[in-house]
Design an enzyme around this catalytic site. Structure first.
Site, PDB file in Angstrom:
ATOM      1  N   GLU A   1       1.032  -0.977  -0.148  1.00  0.00           N
ATOM      2  CA  GLU A   1       0.150   0.135   0.112  1.00  0.00           C
ATOM      3  C   GLU A   1       0.819   1.378   0.196  1.00  0.00           C
ATOM      4  OE1 GLU A   1      -1.268   2.326   2.956  1.00  0.00           O
ATOM      5  OE2 GLU A   1      -0.373   1.159   4.706  1.00  0.00           O
TER       6      GLU A   1
ATOM      7  N   HIS B   1      -3.291   1.205  -3.497  1.00  0.00           N
ATOM      8  CA  HIS B   1      -3.772   1.989  -2.357  1.00  0.00           C
ATOM      9  C   HIS B   1      -3.249   3.066  -2.172  1.00  0.00           C
ATOM     10  CE1 HIS B   1      -5.495   2.284   1.684  1.00  0.00           C
ATOM     11  NE2 HIS B   1      -6.412   1.433   1.427  1.00  0.00           N
TER      12      HIS B   1
ATOM     13  N   LYS C   1      29.602 -35.395  -1.234  1.00  0.00           N
ATOM     14  CA  LYS C   1      30.659 -35.687  -0.630  1.00  0.00           C
ATOM     15  C   LYS C   1      32.006 -36.047  -1.154  1.00  0.00           C
ATOM     16  CE  LYS C   1      29.311 -36.524   4.028  1.00  0.00           C
ATOM     17  NZ  LYS C   1      28.765 -37.570   5.233  1.00  0.00           N
TER      18      LYS C   1
END
EC number: 3.1.27.-
Lengths: 965, 600
Positions: free
Chosen positions: B203, B414, B462
């Site tokens: 917003e 917004h 490994k």
């Protein structure tokens, strides 16, 4: 059910400690000493499964091991280590090795080879980590041995590449703790490459595991703590870590940056993406400021705390921390603080009513606004309005420290501190008031600020109000309106909370003496005098009127023109107050009066002080006690005790000394009296009654000696010896009285043995002081000790008796500073007629508020006792957090006591009082294994041997009602 | 190319009727479903026909998420689910779930009973709609279906407000809803971890504002109220029933208690009483202070604040009244405002944001004569104050959140377009990420490059780790292995295992190469010379001279033969397997240079 409930409640809410006698007896003899390692060996061989072996090891770890047998035990453990297949057992052995190597008096270099050896063959990561931990313990035990240290560092470097983070952690820890401080390792180590520990640790700043990164930073900090100068290059590495994903890394990195900034404050670092350069400390300050708005509150607290100690930072950086450039719709806006200041300087009182006085002003160039400066912008503004009060407190503390070192900053941060007075958490409010007090030398309060400060006077918390009074004591006020405002608010406070009377008077005393010229124009108004009319004489007992007078008289001290404004009755009141409240009202040079010789007495040193001389003389009188007959001695003692007591009442500063000596003399008096009993001359069985007197005397002497030892602060070792000596005499008295009055020899055996033990204990504790005790009771007793040990009880008693009668009076040297511990219970006041009603079986919480003076370590010693009418007594241990420390030598206990009882038919009073718990055994030297072993030393000291009541008891009216069905 | 598509149906360059459609990883999510305060016609609800063109809502949307209970975030929910028709899950937090229906019911009453609107949703519809709600806890990862998961973060703003992280595979979007970065008297500050989403939808109500410290605001507010009350005026504080109202109540309550004031404080009944009840319940959602002290006293049990009755408005003497709604556009607050507006002793304090078109906005912008319904003109003599108590993040707060979450892209909703522009520029400049601000109905498409997880066997890892030096975070490492793709599942295994799993036999790949050497001597001698030469050069490798006359270096075979045509030239046959490619090619190039002449 109710009883059960009550019991549970007690368990949960109070800690009632039963004094256990048998605990002392447990560590008497240790017969199993030599077989320690052997037993372990047998146990371990017996073990069939790893779980069994683990159990044996755990049991073994609970018992202490002496330094002599450590090596044997270690050998056996190692032997089993080699055989053992189960990693968990190996882990336990490894951890035991570490613990054992910490044992005092054992040199662990002999096991180091083995430890390194097993390290090389170990596969399990956990065991590896534990072994490295053991090596660390060994290494820290041998800080001198450079070769061993280097070897351990090599081992650590080798295992740094391990895949397990635990192992890497331990390696880094080892490097941090043991990494060599001198870089010239090559001189003795042939072919060994110079290991730059810092470089190696620095490489792990970018390890993939956050735990390892944290360990690396911690190791670096450890190096710094050990005095190794960190390179400046670390700074850049640490800065990168500030944006790490893990909070513990960031938190440690902040610390590291702080350390570096303290080491190289003046070096110059470039600002990235520009050509400018700034001082390192400023850069670091900016970075730490940035961390004040970190996502994790742990980091925020850490950052806020560290900011406070960065005093070398340039002032413009510092002032930025309080500046958050406001804007609204892209237009520059002034902060409320700026507006308030402007209003004030324009001579208008801030009304807050003018429409649009916070309207945004000039337009802002959008390009110039920098929303997330890496600089220090607004760090404190953010910190002070943080969500967590821990952060806010840290920020307030930091503000305090920075303001103390920079007056201009102090002036600037004032607004923010004043704002904090309205914080929702009391602790924060209190802290900010204290902070303000600390920096008050640098500041002058504006009227609007004073207004906000004074509003807090209505706070319902006594702590806050008192802190505020203390703040006002040392505040500078700029205008006479300010003084008036302060007075009015304080008087309001006084009517609202009458208990604050003394604190307010004291506050006004300082306010007056600091601002005489500001008070002067207010005098007519305050005294409500009129140029033509006589006004009514105010009531002399009105606390508010006294408050006003205290302000005026203190101002008048340095303002000679003021008394001219007084009316007649003011002079009369002055005379009265000068006598009754001499600590608040100074001597004034009043027209037509002679100055009281108060200025003279001020520069008399304590030794020339007549009252002190008197004290000395009366004590010297007692020296001659030895040469007097018993009757005369008693009289002299009684006389001196009386004198001392009176002196203590008159001169509060000498009260401690006088009381202390009087108590000692009283002990002596009791002893003499007891020895004068007829009891000793007559055949034993006939005088049972009189013996009561003597044994009561013995008991009382014991009590008094405990009081002397534990109730006075400032008692030194030489006094303790004398006190213990007196106690020993009392014990001797007890012994012979019992010997006289009891029939049969059996109980005597035990008593004699105990007494001899006491003597032995005395000798051990005070071996250094024995030369001072020549001709004393104990001196003679020790001479005969070998004989006493072998004699029969009856003989012992006889010898002791003659010794006691011949013993000389020991002179008690007076310590420099001695104060008697005292306590006053403010709440409950004990005046209420309304009983506290509660349902029986449940609890009621009673608020207790008390001030303690001159109590050492109150957290451990002060207890609350509740005495019920049925004789039941309950002792409550207040929590350590219940004690506040408002000033040196003063403590405040604010706690809740839970009361409960079965139902009563009518209300009755319980007594509440404070006790001082003591334990004379705490003087025993501690045995060495206690620290190394897993037995916590707390157990030892927290045992209470006895208690001394040291406050007046307060009665509380309570009424447990029967539970309703 | 995978992509994230965002289309705001509401709240795009606008405040009100938040409703944002997000398509991520083939899933469609609707964020919020709000109404607009400023309109009373069709424009008040989002335009759902945008979705229904392609069929039913339920078929298109996988879930709906409601960030908090404000009507501009949830007001259209019953209309959307019951009238347009949606049967999928609706996610919201527990407090939102509790308070949301109360507000909707209130909204419905005003719309239907007061304004007499027809074709509005009914109480039953609200109830039915709430049955589709699934409540979530903070930080709880909720699996919507196999791929889509959502997680809520604390957002401050109002009780129960949350930010939501929406995640499909490795792609994620964070929607903030409304949030507040500074704590207030009853709620804490928004917080999010470093989740590094592909897109952060935030917003931006206060995109161009940096606010003063909240302490000054609080003090100012208290001072204004106190002074108005002291001179006998009435104070009107229009608030929304929930949120700011509770904060201001706590503020005034503590102030009244401290200053021992007697003037009554009223709170409009109904809604607020119910709401306070929920505030008492959801203590865990409040701030540190209230959480810590509620055992002694729940701060929401007010002592000085009483319920308001309409008749009280005409009572003489000072009073403080909190009345709804907050923008003075309708209801009780407007009624009281009309009554009190004529007296200059009175005061109205607008504690929050006002949408354009409302009375609140008009008086704040300085209008002193208002046209009311029925051509009435109301003269405003009372004082109008604005206190920014709105619990939205300011520009600094938004930047702080962006910094915390470290997104790859930011999208602003917004807020007002003009203000967004400024913030957009700032975000792009300071974080160097793309920032978007689509209008309603406008679609933003973000290409993403999702990372594809590949499993690797521990043994292989490994083994490969052991070969190299220390792992260095800064440098990429080369790894030999076989990638197996099976049922949309990737695994990296060693070649031996891959062969075994796939049931294939190993093929030997050999390279052979002929090197011509000018050497008149016999083949045996040539071989011997080659041997000694290689022996001296390749000290680290095992060089052998075999009895049959050939030379081996490790597994590489070298044979010398006479050239069939030219006896003065010998042909060296070098043969190596694929695995020894490196050494083999090195050897050939070495041999091609010829043998040193000095040797015999």
């Amino acid at each position: 059910m109710a009883a059960h409930l009550k019991k549970r409640v007690y368990e949960e809410f109070t800690k009632v400690v039963q004094q256990q006698q048998e605990e002392i007896a447990t560590k008497k003899l240790r017969l199993t000493k030599p077989s320690k390692s052997a037993a372990l060996h047998i146990d371990l061989c017996k073990a069939t499964s790893p779980a069994d072996a683990l159990q044996y090891l755990l049991q073994f770890a609970r018992k202490p091991v002496e330094a002599e047998s450590v090596e044997g035990v270690v050998r056996i453990l190692l032997e089993h280590y080699y055989k053992e297949n189960d990693p968990s057992v190996r882990l336990k052995i490894a951890s035991l090795l570490g613990l054992l190597s910490k044992t005092a008096g054992f040199s662990p270099d002999c096991i180091m080879d083995d430890a390194i050896n097993i390290l090389q063959n170990e596969k399990s990561h956990q065991v590896l980590a534990q072994l490295l931990d053991t090596l660390l313990a060994i290494g820290t035990k041998l800080p001198e041995n450079q070769a061993i240290q280097n070897r351990l560092v090599d081992v650590a470097c080798k295992h740094l590449t391990d895949t397990s983070h635990g192992v890497r952690n331990k390696c880094l820890q080892l490097l941090g703790n043991l990494g060599s401080l001198e870089k010239s390792v090559t001189k003795d180590g042939e072919g060994l490459a110079v290991r730059d520990v810092q470089k190696i640790i620095g490489d792990y700043f970018s390890d993939q595991d956050p735990r390892v990164r944290t360990a690396a930073i911690k190791a670096m900090l450890q190096l710094h703590e050990r005095g190794l100068k960190l390179h400046q290059t670390i700074y850049n590495q640490a800065c990168k870590l500030l944006s790490d994903d893990y909070e513990q890394v960031r938190s440690a990195a902040v610390q590291l940056i702080w350390v570096v900034s303290q080491l190289y404050p003046e070096s110059i670092v470039p600002i990235p993406s520009s050509n400018e350069e700034i001082r390192l400390v400023d850069d670091a300050f900016g970075k730490i400021c940035h961390m004040v708005s970190d996502g994790s509150w742990v980091v925020r607290v850490q950052a806020a705390k560290l900011l406070g100690s960065m005093e070398q930072v340039s002032s413009h950086f510092l002032e930025q921390t309080l500046d958050k450039k406001l804007m609204s719709d892209l237009r520059r806006k002034r902060t409320a603080h700026e507006r308030a200041k402007e209003l004030y300087s324009s001579g208008e009182f801030s009304s807050g009513r003018k429409w649009g006085d916070d309207a945004p002003k000039e337009e802002i160039d959008t390009g110039a606004v920098n929303l997330i400066e890496s600089g220090a912008c607004g760090a404190f503004v953010h910190g002070l309005e943080d969500e967590m009060y821990e952060v806010r407190i840290a920020a307030v503390e930091a503000l305090c420290m920075l303001a103390q070192s920079s007056p201009s900053f102090a002036e600037k941060c004032l607004d923010f501190l004043v704002d904090m007075f309205n914080d929702e958490i009391e602790e924060v409010r209190l802290q900010s008031i204290h902070t303000m007090r600390k920096i008050s030398n640098n500041i002058t309060l504006r009227e609007d600020q004073l207004d906000t400060v004074l509003a807090v006077l209505e706070d319902s918390s006594r702590d806050i109000r008192e802190a505020l009074h203390e703040l006002l004591c040392c505040t500078n006020v700029s205008t006479k309106e300010g003084i008036h405002l302060a007075l009015v608010e304080l008087l309001k406070n006084l009517t609202k909370y009458p208990t604050d009377r003394d604190s307010i008077w004291k506050c006004l005393k300082f306010l007056g003496s600091r601002h005489p010229t500001l008070v002067l124009p207010l005098v007519p108004e305050l005294l409500s005098t009129h140029p033509f009319f006589d006004t009514a004489e105010p009531d002399m007992d009105d606390p508010a009127y006294i408050a006003v007078l205290v302000l005026i008289f203190n101002a008048a001290k340095t303002c000679p023109t003021m008394p001219a404004l007084f009316s007649d009755h003011t002079f009369r009141h002055y005379a009265y107050l000068r006598d009754s409240l001499s600590h608040l009202v100074p001597a004034l040079r009043l027209p037509g009066r002679k100055l009281v010789s108060s200025t003279l007495s001020a520069n008399i040193t304590p030794h020339e002080d007549p009252s002190h001389q008197f004290l000395q003389q009366s004590l010297e009188r007692v020296y001659s006690l030895q040469h007097l007959d018993p009757q005369g001695a008693q009289e002299l003692l009684e006389l001196t005790i009386r004198d001392l007591q009176r002196l203590g009442e008159l001169q509060s500063e000498l009260a401690g000394v006088a009381d202390f000596s009087a108590t000692y003399l009283r002990c002596q008096l009791l002893l003499i009296k007891a020895l004068q009993e007829k009891l000793w001359n007559v055949a034993a069985p006939l005088y049972l009654k009189q013996s009561d007197l003597a044994s009561a005397a013995a008991k009382q002497i014991m009590e008094e000696t405990y009081k002397m030892e534990f109730m006075y602060s400032g008692v030194e070792n030489k006094q303790v010896v004398i006190i213990h000596h007196m106690r020993l005499q009392a014990k001797a008295l007890q012994l012979i009285v019992t010997a006289r009055t009891t029939r049969g020899v059996d109980p005597l055996f035990g008593m004699c043995e105990k007494f001899l033990q006491e003597v032995d204990f005395f000798q051990r504790c005070f071996i250094a002081d024995l030369p001072h005790l020549q001709d004393s009771f104990v001196d003679k007793l020790l001479d005969l000790m070998p004989r006493l040990m072998t004699s029969k009880p009856v003989e012992v008693v006889k010898i002791v008796q003659t010794m006691l009668r011949q013993s000389t009076f020991l002179h008690l040297p007076l310590p420099e500073q001695i104060h008697k511990a005292s306590a006053t219970i403010i709440e409950p006041a004990g005046e209420s007629d309304n009983p506290l009603r509660f349902t029986s079986g449940l609890v009621v919480a009673l608020d207790v508020d008390a001030t303690l003076e001159h109590v050492q370590d109150p957290q451990n010693t002060v207890k609350v006792q509740v005495l019920y009418p049925d004789g039941q007594a309950q002792m409550i241990h207040p929590k350590p957090a219940d004690f506040r420390n408002p000033g040196p030598g003063r403590h405040r206990l604010i706690t809740q006591v839970y009361l409960s009882h079965t139902a009563w038919t009518e209300p009755c009073q319980v007594e509440v009082r404070l006790l001082l718990a003591y334990n004379s055994n705490s003087r025993l030297p501690k045995s060495p294994w206690v620290e190394g072993g897993e037995v916590s030393p707390q157990v030892e000291t927290s045992v209470i041997e006895g208690t001394i009541p040291f406050s007046k008891s307060v009665k509380v009216y309570i009424m447990p009602k029967p539970a309703r069905r | 190319m995978p992509e994230i598509r965002v289309t705001p149906l509401g709240a795009g360059q606008d405040v009100g009727r938040s409703c944002i459609l997000v398509s991520i990883g083939g899933k469609n999510v609707m964020l919020d479903c709000g109404m607009h305060m400023g309109f009373n016609d069709d424009r008040r609800f989002p335009d759902f026909s945008y979705i229904t063109r392609n069929g039913r809502l339920t078929d298109f949307l996988d879930c709906v998420i409601i960030s908090h209970f404000h009507l501009d975030h949830c007001g259209a929910l019953p209309y959307f689910s019951e009238m347009v028709g949606y049967d999928g899950p609706i996610y919201m937090t527990h407090p939102t779930q509790a308070i949301c229906p109360i507000l909707l019911e209130d909204y419905r009453k005003i719309a239907v009973d007061k304004k007499g609107e027809a074709n509005f949703f009914t109480s039953q519809m609200i109830k039915d709609c709430m049955k589709k709600v699934v409540a979530v806890h903070l930080h709880q990862t909720v699996q919507v279906d196999d791929e889509l998961e959502i997680k809520a973060y604390y957002a401050g703003h109002v009780l129960g407000a949350a930010m939501f992280q929406i995640k499909v595979g490795s792609e994620s979007v964070v929607y903030t809803g409304d949030y507040n970065m500074t704590p207030d008297r009853h709620l804490g500050a928004a917080w999010i971890d470093k989740c590094r989403p592909n897109l952060l939808i935030t917003e931006s109500t206060y995109a161009t504002t940096i606010r003063d410290s909240k302490r000054c605001r609080e003090r100012d507010f208290l001072k204004k109220v106190h002074e108005a009350v002291e001179r006998g005026g009435k104070v009107l504080i229009p608030v929304f029933a929930l949120g700011r109202a509770q904060e201001l109540c706590i503020l005034l309550e503590t102030f009244w208690e401290r200053m021992n004031l007697k003037a009554p404080i009223y709170f409009s009944t109904g809604l607020t009483e119910k709401a306070n009840h929920y505030y008492k319940l959801f203590i865990t959602w409040t701030n540190q202070k209230i959480r810590k002290t509620f055992v002694q006293r729940n701060m929401f049990e007010f002592k000085h604040i009483k319920a308001f009755d309409r008749a009280f408005a005409d009572n003489p003497g000072p009073m403080v009244v909190f009345a709804t709604p907050g923008m003075l556009h309708a209801g009780q607050s407007l009624q009281i405002f009309r009554k009190w507006a004529g007296n200059e002793k009175n005061m109205v304090i607008m504690p929050g944001y006002c949408v354009q078109g409302t009375v609140g906005h008009k008086i704040l912008s300085g209008q002193r004569k208002l046209e009311m319904e029925g051509r009435q003109v109301l003269e405003v003599k009372m004082q109008v104050e604005y206190m920014s108590f709105s619990a939205h993040a300011d520009a600094k707060g938004i930047m702080q959140l962006v910094g915390q979450a470290e997104p790859e892209n930011v999208l602003l909703v917004h807020g007002e377009a003009k203000k967004m522009e400024f913030l957009k520029q700032k975000i792009e400049q300071e974080f160097r990420v793309n920032c978007y601000m689509p209008a309603n109905g406008e679609t933003v498409t973000l290409p993403t490059s999702p990372s594809i997880p590949v499993g690797i066997s521990l043994g292989l890892l490994k083994r490969e780790m052991a070969q190299g030096l220390l792992p260095d975070a800064k440098k990429p490492r080369l790894l030999h292995g076989t990638l197996i793709m099976k049922d949309s599942n990737f695994r990296l295994v060693s070649s031996e295992q891959a062969l075994k799993e796939l049931g294939l036999a190993e093929h030997q790949l050999r390279f052979t190469c002929r090197v011509h050497l000018h050497d008149p001597r016999k083949e045996q001698e040539t071989a011997l010379r080659v041997y000694s030469h290689l022996k001296s050069v390749l000290k680290d490798h095992c060089v052998q001279h075999l009895p049959d006359g050939s030379v081996t270096v490790e597994s590489i075979l070298i044979q010398a033969a006479a050239h069939s045509e030219d006896p003065g030239t010998k042909v060296l046959l070098v043969s190596w397997t694929y695995q020894d490619e490196e050494l083999g090619s090195y050897l050939t190039s070495l041999l091609k240079k010829g043998l040193p002449q000095g040797a015999t």
